[in-house]
Design an enzyme around this catalytic site. Structure first.
Site, short mmCIF file in Angstrom:
data_model
loop_
_atom_site.label_atom_id
_atom_site.label_comp_id
_atom_site.label_asym_id
_atom_site.label_seq_id
_atom_site.Cartn_x
_atom_site.Cartn_y
_atom_site.Cartn_z
N CYS A 145 0.22 86.57 6.83
CA CYS A 145 0.43 88.03 6.69
C CYS A 145 1.82 88.36 6.16
O CYS A 145 2.12 89.52 5.89
CB CYS A 145 0.16 88.74 8.01
SG CYS A 145 1.42 88.43 9.26
N ASP B 179 -42.18 76.19 27.29
CA ASP B 179 -42.15 74.84 26.75
C ASP B 179 -43.56 74.23 26.69
O ASP B 179 -43.89 73.47 25.79
CB ASP B 179 -41.23 73.94 27.58
CG ASP B 179 -39.78 74.38 27.47
OD1 ASP B 179 -38.97 74.01 28.33
OD2 ASP B 179 -39.47 75.13 26.51
N ARG C 116 -25.03 62.84 31.15
CA ARG C 116 -24.04 62.84 32.22
C ARG C 116 -23.53 64.25 32.51
O ARG C 116 -23.31 64.62 33.65
CB ARG C 116 -22.87 61.94 31.85
CG ARG C 116 -21.90 61.75 32.97
CD ARG C 116 -20.94 60.63 32.64
NE ARG C 116 -19.77 61.16 31.99
CZ ARG C 116 -18.62 61.37 32.62
NH1 ARG C 116 -18.50 61.09 33.89
NH2 ARG C 116 -17.59 61.86 31.97
N GLU D 31 -26.10 53.38 28.71
CA GLU D 31 -25.55 54.05 27.54
C GLU D 31 -26.60 54.10 26.43
O GLU D 31 -27.18 53.07 26.08
CB GLU D 31 -24.33 53.24 27.07
CG GLU D 31 -23.41 53.98 26.15
CD GLU D 31 -22.37 54.81 26.88
OE1 GLU D 31 -22.44 54.94 28.13
OE2 GLU D 31 -21.49 55.35 26.20
N CYS E 207 5.40 84.35 8.02
CA CYS E 207 4.02 83.93 8.31
C CYS E 207 3.30 83.69 6.99
O CYS E 207 3.26 84.59 6.14
CB CYS E 207 3.31 85.01 9.12
SG CYS E 207 1.54 84.69 9.26
N LYS F 134 -8.97 49.86 27.31
CA LYS F 134 -9.19 50.36 25.95
C LYS F 134 -8.47 49.48 24.94
O LYS F 134 -7.44 48.86 25.24
CB LYS F 134 -8.66 51.79 25.85
CG LYS F 134 -9.32 52.75 26.82
CD LYS F 134 -10.76 52.97 26.49
CE LYS F 134 -10.98 54.23 25.87
NZ LYS F 134 -11.66 55.20 25.62
N ALA G 243 -40.12 76.96 31.44
CA ALA G 243 -40.98 75.79 31.54
C ALA G 243 -42.37 76.09 30.97
O ALA G 243 -42.98 75.27 30.29
CB ALA G 243 -41.09 75.34 32.98
N LYS H 224 -17.41 48.12 26.40
CA LYS H 224 -17.64 49.53 26.68
C LYS H 224 -18.29 50.12 25.43
O LYS H 224 -17.69 50.18 24.37
CB LYS H 224 -16.31 50.24 26.98
CG LYS H 224 -16.49 51.67 27.38
CD LYS H 224 -15.19 52.24 27.92
CE LYS H 224 -15.35 53.67 28.42
NZ LYS H 224 -15.72 54.61 27.39
S1 IVH Z 1 -19.80 51.33 34.01
C1 IVH Z 1 -19.28 50.06 38.13
N1 IVH Z 1 -20.17 49.98 31.80
O1 IVH Z 1 -17.98 54.65 30.03
C2 IVH Z 1 -20.19 49.93 37.02
N2 IVH Z 1 -19.70 52.32 31.65
O2 IVH Z 1 -18.25 54.99 32.85
C3 IVH Z 1 -19.47 49.49 35.81
N3 IVH Z 1 -19.63 53.13 29.35
O3 IVH Z 1 -19.25 57.58 29.93
C4 IVH Z 1 -20.21 49.77 34.61
N4 IVH Z 1 -20.09 51.24 28.36
O4 IVH Z 1 -21.15 55.88 29.65
C5 IVH Z 1 -19.90 51.17 32.35
N5 IVH Z 1 -20.51 48.67 29.93
C6 IVH Z 1 -20.27 49.86 30.47
C7 IVH Z 1 -20.08 51.01 29.69
C8 IVH Z 1 -19.78 52.22 30.32
C9 IVH Z 1 -19.82 52.52 28.18
C10 IVH Z 1 -19.24 54.55 29.47
C11 IVH Z 1 -20.10 55.37 30.34
C12 IVH Z 1 -19.20 56.50 30.79
C13 IVH Z 1 -17.86 55.90 30.68
C14 IVH Z 1 -17.31 55.68 32.06
#
Ligand code: IVH
Length: 686
Positions: free
Chosen positions: A419, A42, A143, A180, A416, A322, A39, A122
């Protein structure tokens, strides 16, 4: 009181700071003897940055701050441990699995009435947590593994859409906002063009670009790459004082965060509608300015969240639906046979580069000889390929109607390819192997494996560097890594003083990593992370493991005859014996640390059998929760079984348990055990 610095000219102070930063870098990297904590180091760098910012005439190309990516001399980002872990989301990969999610929610709540949901795209970026205290941004972290992430505060402060101060409607107490960080597609294209022009490697997709930008040690570099942010939750949702997820989004927006509008704008209680929203999003995704990889479906009513709870990995009140994997058609140029660390010969199709879901794909594994025969892929074929999420691309099928009539089938080699040793294929195996442990390809693959994330996690030691070290004969076996010095590395073509120092630091850190990582790094066949943890937990040192007998190995839960045999084989080979004695000899300073891997509350290695119907969870859920705690779930009761979990209408397995004297648990007992308490098991008399 006058500040001593007042009398010193900025130029002199900058010169002093540069000298000190260099001296401390040297103490840290070369002498392994730092005088000051990270620290404080830094702070020196920060002071120099500030000074240079206000006196641009002082900026010089040789300054430690001018070294892009790592002004701190390659020191790593600091770790941040959080009390409320950031969980991930369960995935739903098909319409049926989305339906299963709804069924599960209703069953858990014991209701047949419809439950309102909210949906939100997502985002394909990186999850971060932002901590505000007194409405001021004080800490931002990645995370990581959920519990421990990395401190990226200075970098996050360069993201313009993240408020540094919240509006007065926000609570003044500590607030943890989750969301995100992502990169817009247009910024991704711009950044890659710029990198290409500068002769730098390009990022494969916006997500990698965002991750790379966020984890920069030099926040000025982060600020040059325009990142964006969407908030989607709170570590403690009750702090928003709202009833619903939609309300939560409205609050976050009021406090000053960018939120995506869809979750607040419509709720739906028909799962068929959720599926339609997902399909529409899949169709529209290319028109969005950022990458999305699915739809997050969340139970709207926040009061239901604690009732639904979470597993150790993910909450039960949300799911990530997905998109179907994207597919493409391309041409196979050739089939290469690669040699893995245990000698396995793996055919790989080399293809004309094709864009699949935004990522350029030019290779796909064909797994083994049998799989290659089954798919009958031939050089010159047109093939359909797909990529699901981050998974390695796969060839789904050959377009036979496009195959030229004279295309010859691929002949799998009998030797292989590296070799030349005759390949061996055991009768009961699908894989042919090169049996020569000194095969250069195996040596390289073992070196890469030794350094990979799941083993010693030596950053900067990938395929290219491994090949270079071997070709220059700086490394023969993995233990030689610990003999590398800064001078030796700096003499190599690809290495600057920065990258050399970084690699030496990473190797240094590896000397004292956990024992199980060393075991995993040895490339013993059939021994992966889990077996390595079990072996480490029992033998507690590499020496003891190297002297293990068959009986000792077989006495361990979860170590079967196959694993035991390959451990014995490994330590019997003279090549490995010399490697191990080198590794554990005094000279290299290798001292693996040892921790109980699955210590507190774990069900490590315990065997469960489930029977009958449970009321609060499905069998699959019970199984998942037992496994998450390190336990195993088997289908048949035997003397080896530790617990039989008996639900409603349990049948013959319960009878069998009673006969064998195996403790039984009811659902409550299982829950108590999963919560880390002791099991109120019923031990049958006799
Ligand atoms: S969570 C209960 N919403 O997905 C709360 N996660 O979470 C519900 N991620 O790596 C919301 N978009 O970073 C949520 N709209 C979104 C998201 C999201 C991307 C990612 C998050 C994490 C993974 C699982």
């Amino acid at each position: 009181m006058t500040n001593a610095n007042d009398q010193i000219s900025p130029a002199a102070r900058a010169a002093f700071l540069r000298q000190e930063i260099q001296r401390h870098s040297r103490l840290y990297f070369q002498d392994d003897n730092p005088e000051i904590p990270d620290a404080q180091f830094d702070l020196l760098v920060r002071e120099l940055e500030v000074l240079e910012a206000s006196h641009p005439e002082l900026i010089s190309p040789g300054s430690p701050t001018a070294m892009v990516g790592a002004p701190t001399g390659g020191r790593a980002l600091k770790e941040v441990t959080r009390a409320i872990p950031m969980l991930s989301l369960d995935k739903a990969l098909s319409a049926e699995e989305i339906q299963d999610f709804e069924d599960r929610v209703k069953r858990f709540l014991g209701t047949s009435e419809s439950v309102p949901f909210r949906t939100m795209p997502k985002f394909d970026g990186l999850a971060v947590e932002l901590i505000y205290a007194g409405r001021i941004l004080t800490l931002a972290s990645t995370r990581g593994d959920g519990r421990t992430g990395e401190d990226i505060t200075p970098n996050v402060k360069t993201i313009s859409s993240i408020p540094q101060t919240l509006n007065s409607s926000a609570p003044g107490s500590e607030l943890r906002v989750r969301g995100e960080v992502y990169m817009d597609k247009s910024e991704f294209v711009r950044l890659n063009e710029e990198r290409e022009a500068a002769g730098l490697s390009v990022f494969a997709n916006p997500r990698n670009a965002a991750a790379g930008s966020l984890r920069q040690l030099d926040s000025r570099e982060t600020s040059r790459r325009r990142l964006s942010f969407f908030a989607y939750g709170l570590a403690e949702p009750e702090m928003a004082e709202v009833e619903t997820y939609a309300g939560l989004m409205v609050r976050l927006a009021e406090w000053g965060f960018p939120v995506e509008a869809s979750a607040a704008s419509r709720s739906t209680d028909k799962i068929s509608e959720v599926i339609a929203i997902l399909e529409k999003l899949a169709n529209d995704r290319d028109q969005l300015p950022y990458e999305v990889d699915g739809l997050v479906v969340t139970v709207d009513s926040l009061s239901l969240w604690p009732r639904l709870g979470a597993t150790s990995r993910s909450p039960r009140y949300a799911v990530a639906a997905k998109f179907k994997p994207r597919a493409a058609v391309t041409k196979v140029l050739s089939i290469e046979v690669q040699v893995g660390r245990t000698g396995a010969l793996t055919p790989v199709a080399i293809m004309e580069p094709a864009l699949v879901g935004g990522v350029t794909v030019s290779q796909a594994t064909l797994h083994n000889e049998d799989e290659l025969k089954r798919k009958d892929v031939r050089p010159g074929d047109w093939v359909q390929i797909q990529r699901a999420g981050d998974v390695i691309p796969e060839i789904i099928a050959v377009e036979l109607q496009r195959r030229p009539p004279d295309l010859a089938p691929f002949e799998f080699p009998h030797h292989c390819p590296v070799c030349g040793t005759e390949a061996v294929r055991k009768l009961d195996e699908a894989v042919s192997r090169c049996p020569n442990p000194s095969c250069p390809a195996q040596i390289e693959a073992r070196l890469i494996h030794f350094a990979h994330k799941g083993a010693l996690d030596i950053e900067g030691l990938g395929q290219k560097v491994a090949a270079l070290l071997l070709s220059k004969e700086l490394v023969g076996q993995p233990s030689d890594l610990f003999r590398l010095t800064l001078t030796k590395l700096q003499a190599l073509p690809r290495f600057g003083s920065k990258s050399a120092a970084n690699l030496i630091a990473a190797i240094d850190k590896a000397r004292t990593k956990n024992l199980w990582r060393f075991i995993n790094g040895l490339s013993i066949r059939h021994v992966g992370e889990r077996s390595s943890q079990i072996l480490a937990g029992h033998f507690k040192s590499l020496k003891a493991l190297s002297e293990a007998t068959r009986e000792q190995l077989l006495s361990l839960n979860d170590i079967g005859p196959e694993v035991a045999q390959s451990v014995l084989d490994f330590f019997q080979s003279p090549l490995n014996q010399s490697f191990i004695s080198d590794l554990i000899g005094q000279e290299l300073g290798v001292k693996p640390t040892f921790e109980e891997p699955l210590a507190s509350g774990g069900l490590s290695g315990q065997r469960f059998v489930l029977t009958g119907t449970l009321s609060g969870m499905t069998r699959a859920e019970a199984k998942a929760r037992i496994i998450a705690k390190g336990g195993r779930v088997l289908s048949a009761v035997s003397r080896e079984t530790d617990f039989v979990v008996a639900g409603e209408a349990a049948g013959s397995k319960l009878t069998e348990a009673k006969k064998l004297g195996i403790p039984t648990l009811d659902e409550k007992g299982l829950l108590a055990l999963l919560d880390g308490g002791s099991a109120p098991a019923e031990k049958p008399e006799n």
